[in-house]
Design a protein around this motif. Sequence first.
Motif, PDB file in Angstrom:
ATOM      1  N   ASN B 943       0.825  -1.203   0.000  1.00 26.36           N
ATOM      2  CA  ASN B 943       0.000   0.000   0.000  1.00 26.36           C
ATOM      3  C   ASN B 943       0.861   1.254   0.000  1.00 26.36           C
ATOM      4  OD1 ASN B 943      -2.146   1.842   0.397  1.00 26.36           O
ATOM      5  ND2 ASN B 943      -1.738   1.800   2.603  1.00 26.36           N
ATOM      6  N   THR B 944       0.549   2.160  -0.898  1.00 27.85           N
ATOM      7  CA  THR B 944       1.253   3.448  -0.921  1.00 27.85           C
ATOM      8  C   THR B 944       0.268   4.604  -0.879  1.00 27.85           C
ATOM      9  OG1 THR B 944       1.221   3.367  -3.328  1.00 27.85           O
ATOM     10  CG2 THR B 944       3.231   2.573  -2.245  1.00 27.85           C
ATOM     11  N   ILE B 945      -0.998   4.288  -0.570  1.00 25.32           N
ATOM     12  CA  ILE B 945      -2.010   5.349  -0.581  1.00 25.32           C
ATOM     13  C   ILE B 945      -1.899   6.167   0.704  1.00 25.32           C
ATOM     14  CG2 ILE B 945      -4.481   5.850  -0.693  1.00 25.32           C
ATOM     15  CD1 ILE B 945      -4.772   3.042  -2.026  1.00 25.32           C
ATOM     16  N   ARG B 946      -1.719   7.425   0.510  1.00 25.89           N
ATOM     17  CA  ARG B 946      -1.591   8.319   1.657  1.00 25.89           C
ATOM     18  C   ARG B 946      -2.980   8.822   2.033  1.00 25.89           C
ATOM     19  NH1 ARG B 946       3.203  10.211   3.196  1.00 25.89           N
ATOM     20  NH2 ARG B 946       4.097   9.520   1.240  1.00 25.89           N
ATOM     21  N   VAL B 947      -3.315   8.710   3.286  1.00 32.50           N
ATOM     22  CA  VAL B 947      -4.640   9.181   3.720  1.00 32.50           C
ATOM     23  C   VAL B 947      -4.471  10.278   4.751  1.00 32.50           C
ATOM     24  CG1 VAL B 947      -5.872   7.026   3.252  1.00 32.50           C
ATOM     25  CG2 VAL B 947      -4.769   7.350   5.479  1.00 32.50           C
ATOM     26  N   GLU B 948      -5.509  11.063   4.877  1.00 31.74           N
ATOM     27  CA  GLU B 948      -5.498  12.124   5.886  1.00 31.74           C
ATOM     28  C   GLU B 948      -5.425  11.486   7.266  1.00 31.74           C
ATOM     29  OE1 GLU B 948      -5.241  15.123   5.026  1.00 31.74           O
ATOM     30  OE2 GLU B 948      -6.130  15.285   3.026  1.00 31.74           O
ATOM     31  N   ASN B 949      -4.618  12.065   8.127  1.00 28.93           N
ATOM     32  CA  ASN B 949      -4.617  11.630   9.522  1.00 28.93           C
ATOM     33  C   ASN B 949      -5.709  12.426  10.230  1.00 28.93           C
ATOM     34  OD1 ASN B 949      -4.212  11.001  12.165  1.00 28.93           O
ATOM     35  ND2 ASN B 949      -2.123  11.810  12.295  1.00 28.93           N
ATOM     36  N   ASP B 950      -6.913  11.891  10.176  1.00 34.37           N
ATOM     37  CA  ASP B 950      -8.037  12.581  10.798  1.00 34.37           C
ATOM     38  C   ASP B 950      -8.699  11.670  11.822  1.00 34.37           C
ATOM     39  OD1 ASP B 950      -9.167  10.769   9.084  1.00 34.37           O
ATOM     40  OD2 ASP B 950     -10.179  12.237   7.817  1.00 34.37           O
ATOM     41  N   TYR B 951      -9.781  12.151  12.384  1.00 38.77           N
ATOM     42  CA  TYR B 951     -10.488  11.427  13.437  1.00 38.77           C
ATOM     43  C   TYR B 951     -10.701   9.974  13.040  1.00 38.77           C
ATOM     44  CZ  TYR B 951     -14.547   9.685  15.969  1.00 38.77           C
ATOM     45  OH  TYR B 951     -15.406   8.906  16.708  1.00 38.77           O
ATOM     46  N   GLY B 952     -10.243   9.072  13.888  1.00 37.83           N
ATOM     47  CA  GLY B 952     -10.475   7.653  13.642  1.00 37.83           C
ATOM     48  C   GLY B 952      -9.357   6.944  12.929  1.00 37.83           C
ATOM     49  N   THR B 953      -8.391   7.682  12.408  1.00 35.88           N
ATOM     50  CA  THR B 953      -7.332   7.059  11.613  1.00 35.88           C
ATOM     51  C   THR B 953      -6.634   5.937  12.367  1.00 35.88           C
ATOM     52  OG1 THR B 953      -7.003   9.044  10.318  1.00 35.88           O
ATOM     53  CG2 THR B 953      -5.146   7.515  10.414  1.00 35.88           C
ATOM     54  N   PHE B 954      -6.324   6.200  13.624  1.00 29.75           N
ATOM     55  CA  PHE B 954      -5.619   5.176  14.405  1.00 29.75           C
ATOM     56  C   PHE B 954      -6.540   4.474  15.400  1.00 29.75           C
ATOM     57  CE2 PHE B 954      -2.294   8.279  13.246  1.00 29.75           C
ATOM     58  CZ  PHE B 954      -1.493   7.430  12.498  1.00 29.75           C
ATOM     59  N   GLY B 955      -7.787   4.877  15.427  1.00 31.24           N
ATOM     60  CA  GLY B 955      -8.687   4.330  16.436  1.00 31.24           C
ATOM     61  C   GLY B 955      -9.780   3.485  15.832  1.00 31.24           C
ATOM     62  N   TYR B 956     -10.865   3.397  16.569  1.00 31.04           N
ATOM     63  CA  TYR B 956     -11.896   2.419  16.233  1.00 31.04           C
ATOM     64  C   TYR B 956     -12.557   2.639  14.875  1.00 31.04           C
ATOM     65  CZ  TYR B 956     -15.849   5.532  16.945  1.00 31.04           C
ATOM     66  OH  TYR B 956     -16.770   6.520  16.793  1.00 31.04           O
ATOM     67  N   ALA B 957     -12.703   3.886  14.444  1.00 33.04           N
ATOM     68  CA  ALA B 957     -13.515   4.109  13.257  1.00 33.04           C
ATOM     69  C   ALA B 957     -12.872   3.522  11.997  1.00 33.04           C
ATOM     70  CB  ALA B 957     -13.763   5.614  13.074  1.00 33.04           C
ATOM     71  N   GLN B 958     -11.545   3.458  11.962  1.00 29.84           N
ATOM     72  CA  GLN B 958     -10.856   2.968  10.766  1.00 29.84           C
ATOM     73  C   GLN B 958     -10.061   1.695  11.029  1.00 29.84           C
ATOM     74  OE1 GLN B 958     -11.650   4.253   8.065  1.00 29.84           O
ATOM     75  NE2 GLN B 958     -12.077   6.427   8.345  1.00 29.84           N
ATOM     76  N   ASN B 959     -10.201   1.126  12.215  1.00 28.20           N
ATOM     77  CA  ASN B 959      -9.422  -0.059  12.559  1.00 28.20           C
ATOM     78  C   ASN B 959     -10.327  -1.038  13.296  1.00 28.20           C
ATOM     79  OD1 ASN B 959      -6.381   0.814  12.057  1.00 28.20           O
ATOM     80  ND2 ASN B 959      -7.459   2.555  12.958  1.00 28.20           N
ATOM     81  N   PRO B 960     -10.055  -2.323  13.172  1.00 30.13           N
ATOM     82  CA  PRO B 960     -10.894  -3.301  13.861  1.00 30.13           C
ATOM     83  C   PRO B 960     -10.567  -3.377  15.351  1.00 30.13           C
ATOM     84  CG  PRO B 960      -9.110  -4.411  12.730  1.00 30.13           C
ATOM     85  CD  PRO B 960      -8.994  -2.951  12.373  1.00 30.13           C
ATOM     86  N   ALA B 961     -11.478  -3.962  16.091  1.00 27.38           N
ATOM     87  CA  ALA B 961     -11.247  -4.144  17.532  1.00 27.38           C
ATOM     88  C   ALA B 961      -9.953  -4.901  17.774  1.00 27.38           C
ATOM     89  CB  ALA B 961     -12.422  -4.890  18.160  1.00 27.38           C
ATOM     90  N   ALA B 962      -9.605  -5.797  16.850  1.00 28.93           N
ATOM     91  CA  ALA B 962      -8.387  -6.610  17.026  1.00 28.93           C
ATOM     92  C   ALA B 962      -7.150  -5.738  17.182  1.00 28.93           C
ATOM     93  CB  ALA B 962      -8.209  -7.548  15.831  1.00 28.93           C
ATOM     94  N   ALA B 963      -7.192  -4.519  16.643  1.00 28.90           N
ATOM     95  CA  ALA B 963      -6.028  -3.638  16.734  1.00 28.90           C
ATOM     96  C   ALA B 963      -5.794  -3.167  18.161  1.00 28.90           C
ATOM     97  CB  ALA B 963      -6.204  -2.435  15.814  1.00 28.90           C
ATOM     98  N   PHE B 964      -6.771  -3.362  19.011  1.00 25.71           N
ATOM     99  CA  PHE B 964      -6.672  -2.847  20.377  1.00 25.71           C
ATOM    100  C   PHE B 964      -6.660  -3.972  21.409  1.00 25.71           C
ATOM    101  CE2 PHE B 964      -8.683  -0.034  17.407  1.00 25.71           C
ATOM    102  CZ  PHE B 964      -7.745   0.983  17.388  1.00 25.71           C
ATOM    103  N   VAL B 965      -6.278  -5.149  20.918  1.00 19.21           N
ATOM    104  CA  VAL B 965      -6.068  -6.287  21.819  1.00 19.21           C
ATOM    105  C   VAL B 965      -4.567  -6.387  22.044  1.00 19.21           C
ATOM    106  CG1 VAL B 965      -6.258  -8.782  22.055  1.00 19.21           C
ATOM    107  CG2 VAL B 965      -8.134  -7.474  21.029  1.00 19.21           C
TER     108      VAL B 965
END
Lengths: 459, 1048
Positions: B943-965
């Motif tokens: 992946n080389t697609i650059r996305v805005e670092n906005d609300y949810g980028t690293f949290g629940y809205a854009q990542n599955p619950a598994a990311a926080f286990v």
Amino acid sequence: CTEDISQLNIETKRPAAVPAPTLFSNAVKTISGSLASPSVNTNVFRFTVSHWAMSTYQDEAQYDFATRNIPQGWWTSMYRDVIADLRESAKLINADASLLPAEKANKLAIIDIMEVYTYSILVNTFGNIPYSESLNPAILFPKYDDAKTVSTDLINRLNADITKINTSAAGFASAEDLIYKGSVAKWLKFANTLRMKIGMVQADVDANVAKSAVEASDAGAISSAADNGLFTYMAASPNQNPLYVDIVLGGRSDYIAAKDLMDKLLGWNDPRTSAFFTPNNAGVYAGGIVGKGNTYVDFSRAGTKIIDASAPCVLADYVETEFLRAEAKERGFNVAGTAESHYNNAIRASIIYWGGSAADADAYLAQASVAYTTAAGDWKQKIGTQKWIALYNRPYEGWVELRRLDQPKISAPVGAKSGFPTRLTYAANEQTLNGTNYTAAASAIGGDVVTTKLYWDKF
Amino acid sequence: QSRVVTGKVTASEDGTALPGVSVSLKGTSRGVTTTADGSYKISIDNGAALQFSFVGYKPQTISVGSQSTINVVLVADAAELSEVVVTALGLTRTKNSLPYAAQQVKGDELTRVRTGNAFSALSGRVAGLQITQGNAIGGSTNVVIRGNKSLTGNNQALFVVDGVPVDNTNKNTANQQTGRGGYDYGNAAADINPDDIESMTVLKGAAATALYGSRASNGVIMITSKKAKKGLGLTINAGLTVGTIDKSTFATYQNQYGAGYSDPYQKDGFLYFDANGDGTKDLVINTAEDASYGTKFNPALMVYQWDSFDPAGPNYLKAKPYTAALNTPAKFYETAISNNVNVQLDGATDQGTFKLGYTRNDERGTLPNSNVSKNIMNLAGSYNISKKVTASAAANFSVIEGKGRYGSGYSGLNVNQNFRQWYQTNVDILDQKEAYFRNQQNVTWNWSDPSSAAGLKPIYTDNYYWTRYQNYQNDTRSRLFGNAMVNYKAADFLNFMGRVTVDTYNEFQEERIAVGSQGVPAYSRFDRTFQELNYDLMGNFDKEILTGLNLKALAGLNLRKSYIRSISAATNGGLIVPGLYSIANSRGTVSAPTENYNPREVFGVFGGLTFTYKDFLTLDGTIRQDKSSTLPVANNAYLYYAGSASWLFSHHIEDLPWLTSGKLRMNYATVGNDAPWGSIKNVYDKPDPFGSTILFSAPSTQNNPFLKPEQTQSKEIGLEMAFLQNRLGFDFTYYHTNTLDQILPASVSSATGFSSTYVNAGNIENKGFEVSLYASPIKTADFSWNVNVNWTKNSSLVLSLYNDSKNLQLATFQGGVSLNASVGQPYGILQGKTWKYVNGQKLVKSNGRYDVTATTTNNIGNVNPDWIGGINNSFKYKNVTLNFLIDMKRGGSVFSLDQYYGQATGVYPESVVVNDKGNPSRSPVAEGGGVIMPGVLADGSVNTIRVENDYGTFGYAQNPAAAFVYDASYIKLREANIVYSLPSSIVRKLGGVKGVDLSVFGRNLWIIQKYVPYADPEENLSSGNLQGNQSGAYPTTRSIGFNIKLLF
């Protein structure tokens, strides 16, 4: 000693026997609560049909139904909290030898009508569902039945119930019947409207079923607002309208009007606008884009009429019945009146229900873009659009009609997690607990995803 | 012919006199004890032998001969295998002949570091025992021995104090346990006085506990309270502990961007209206938006904040520079202070003994306005009515009072819900403090709509000080447990005991939400009474029946009668009069209070035989039948049994100088268990009436009149060896248990009309290894070093559930995460959304965000650790002892709702990382900002697609619950202490004082290793089966204290 010891296991604080009608009343209250609720944990269809948008938290508006287990909540509330109580009530009434036969028949018919009502929600939400083997304590993992077969049986049951009802005999007592205060005659009308609705859902796939159900029901269905099936809440806690509880008591300040609906209301100077919504801080009406962040203070919010503590939940009404009649005429079914007159009646009844006057209604209908003969598009667009507006605050019904009539075309939410949901996925529990039957059902309907179209959803 | 012998008894390690040593004439009941200076005087017959015995020392027998003075030096007893171990029903056994695993911990080991709860101190000290404790004041301690055996039932160890089973129920609500708010009220075993514990014995397997009946299938923690010694003794302990939060377990905040949800709002990320009435529009922070994905801080930019709308505040109608807060919520936490005083008086004569104790422990937590205090009194006495009959009684009375316990989970009453998940980094916590204390008003930073007067109310969160000082709870629990007993020694070899034990407590909990809060004002109360009476009758036989063959036999009856009675009531729809907390002050019609009355009776008959041949071979068998009221009459009796053997093989190997002892043991046992109360017959639920319409509802759980008892089967084999005169030794155990036919409310398709139905089903297997090692690497007259290592590896496996069902949902947490028992998996699997993968790489969608499963039934974690262990070191130099305990857990997962939301709202530093181009990632992609999510696209390319670092980028809205286990492993320096005993030469000069110990101790001093970000991996919501979920986690309290102990 054995005798004594077993006595200790008897529950002394909760009853093993209760009056039968109390379970019926509870089922009615529960289903009304589910349909009225604005909770993001159960009933999120206000976003799905683009009546509401969210200011901040977009997940459910973006069609994320899984995180909050919304299908599970909907499924469990219908089966376990509504149908189970209806069955229990019927069982106790059946066993009551002291009831007069006609009264017993009326009560059982009314209970069955509510059961059909609930099953129709399940079948039109999920597709194939447990039906013939459901609610049987001996079958803990019931098989699923074909959705069309279920719907056909639901109509058959209504046919039987309608025949059984004897309007000169008593039904439930006034206090027990939270919808019609004991009027058996009104239940008969409710049953006819319900039969018309379940029949019409199948119009695109089986016109004959729809035609016979609608024609059989036309004369007996709801014929004025006085026949409306309303569950009316109370001003006092704990029996207030769930919208009041969530928005006023709970202080939720992030539900706002959706742009799609607001644009229609403003475009036609709709007299219902001020009942549906309040203006924003600047005193004007504005709708937000579904799925996108919206500055709360800039948009309209749920109107005082729907967040009133004692506002009713509509289970069936004259408005939808008239829209069905209008549609029936367009489909060539043999019902009384004309499509236009039913269309006008429906809109007029809706405006009056929301507090408008007859003059308001006339002025609204007089607009060329609203008047039946001159409004844009085919009958599906005219009826679909007006029905979509009139089904404000009946979000589940609005979702059925959007899928069925495919009108109006609503905007997809920003950041949608899927295409437009044409069903809900099965309850997550079913996968893990009832796996064999679940798998068979999922494959029978064409896959357990939200974009699978139900059998009647041809277009 | 009799004559008098005198002498003095001293201790080998320091030569000091030993008072209270029992000196008896062998073969008779005649005896005396040594006086304060260690001397004794006894009259003897010619040819007699004297026995000298004292707790903690090796007994000695000396033939008197013609001597008239016999001075004896007693050697401290380090010989683990010859220790006396207290086993089920208070029977004592030498460890040599014990055919099952039992590990003993001395009371002072647990109280060296003074905490209110002795059980939390067991962590890392006993193999096979897993202790988990949260960081809330007075919170509960999860005590599980050898894994969870029951799918839905209680898995906590049984606590028994001097033969009295002490109820350890945890009444935390289901909502509290799943992280939806409420308070952790702790579990009831916290009422046991740590200062009165002589020793704890952990009986781990079913063979060791079968005599206790069905409740003991989860293992038993046997507590022996301190015994009175001859003479009069007085012990005073006084200590003070201070604690502060361990910052590595609390949130760290980014300080570059302020309030917002990546939204421009009305202008440049702010609201834009005339805030000060001067006719021009101003930039105003959007106070309703509880996130920190807003505009970049800029001290030159003057903006209106929450305090610009507080008429009482100094910034009213004033703008402030737009900067990060000077004081983050870490400053909300205060210094915890607790003090502890304990006085014990005891004495004994030939006629009897008495013991009187009082302990007060007063603990102020790290949260403002939190306090838990304990007052514990105990009195015990015995009287020798005749040579054969002894009567005794003991009573413990405790009062625990809590006020301002920490709110837990996802609730406004838990300040961490905001601190960790939904916070604006521009809010200065001390400004909030001043705003509250100015007028005790709920001045929140989180105004619903600052542009309107009606909007000056909290939208989501109250001022946290308002929460702590207005919306607090309080509770009391007063408890009595004790016993009355008569012992009849019919003969040297035959003893009868009759006993009545009682454990009863009343508890009262009040919770409130004040008028003016964000939530609906409310008051609720919960009153509960628990009572248990046990009537025991037991006969014991102990005799050498053939040369070299000893038989111990016992037979007994136990009648247990218990009940729980409770009532809870709450206001409805608000409160009328502010500040009045009574049910009658309800604005709406009050719901009927919920009443419960659950009586229970279990009648047990038991017996046991133990054959010991020449002290090296032991065969042991026990059998018990219980009849329980909670089961259907036809199936209410159940029989179970245990068989054990031990072989001291070193007995046959006399000539190996390095081998001190070696023992092999094995056993097999089954234990039956009854049903939860009220699981046989269906009853109806009663919702609130709808006006005058009465409502009833069918229950959601279907009960079952055909239940039968459930069964645990357990096998165990162990090897104990000691070397080099006990300088080195180990105890190794392998165990295997299966719990079958479990009585559980099996989840069923809710299309049945039920959510669950009671059945006998399921099989959980737990097997594992336990190793205890001890060594004394250095042992000289002045210096010694002892080390103890405990290591446990338990593997659990769900073999079957009900019928074809493959999964039993134990609980649902937020974030679409659930805790499950799944066939073929360990008990306690976390399920939720996870990533989609291509070639083992995370799949990124064409929009540059992760593709996430729509389903929530993917396995994303396992809450069971791979292993747990502890290393306890003790160094002693002359009068100074240094102890420290390292506590470890490897593996096991925890889901962090805090990270799930907090990473989305941008409060943590991760959300402001510098991107691969070296630019601030929060800058727009168009300006060189943005981030690239590591992964591959659908075609497998990187992946080389650059996305805005906005609300949810690293949290629940854009990542599955598994990311926080997260991996919940940890290594902790759990405790350390230094004890200095004043030398006896100094003590003697103090007059009247026999000993003075000064100690400095620390607890939770250092988390050496962990992987859960910004939190303590051990932090949990409650004790019980629902683990692996952190929601609004509290930081660890690192505490340091000082204690002085005086012996008179």
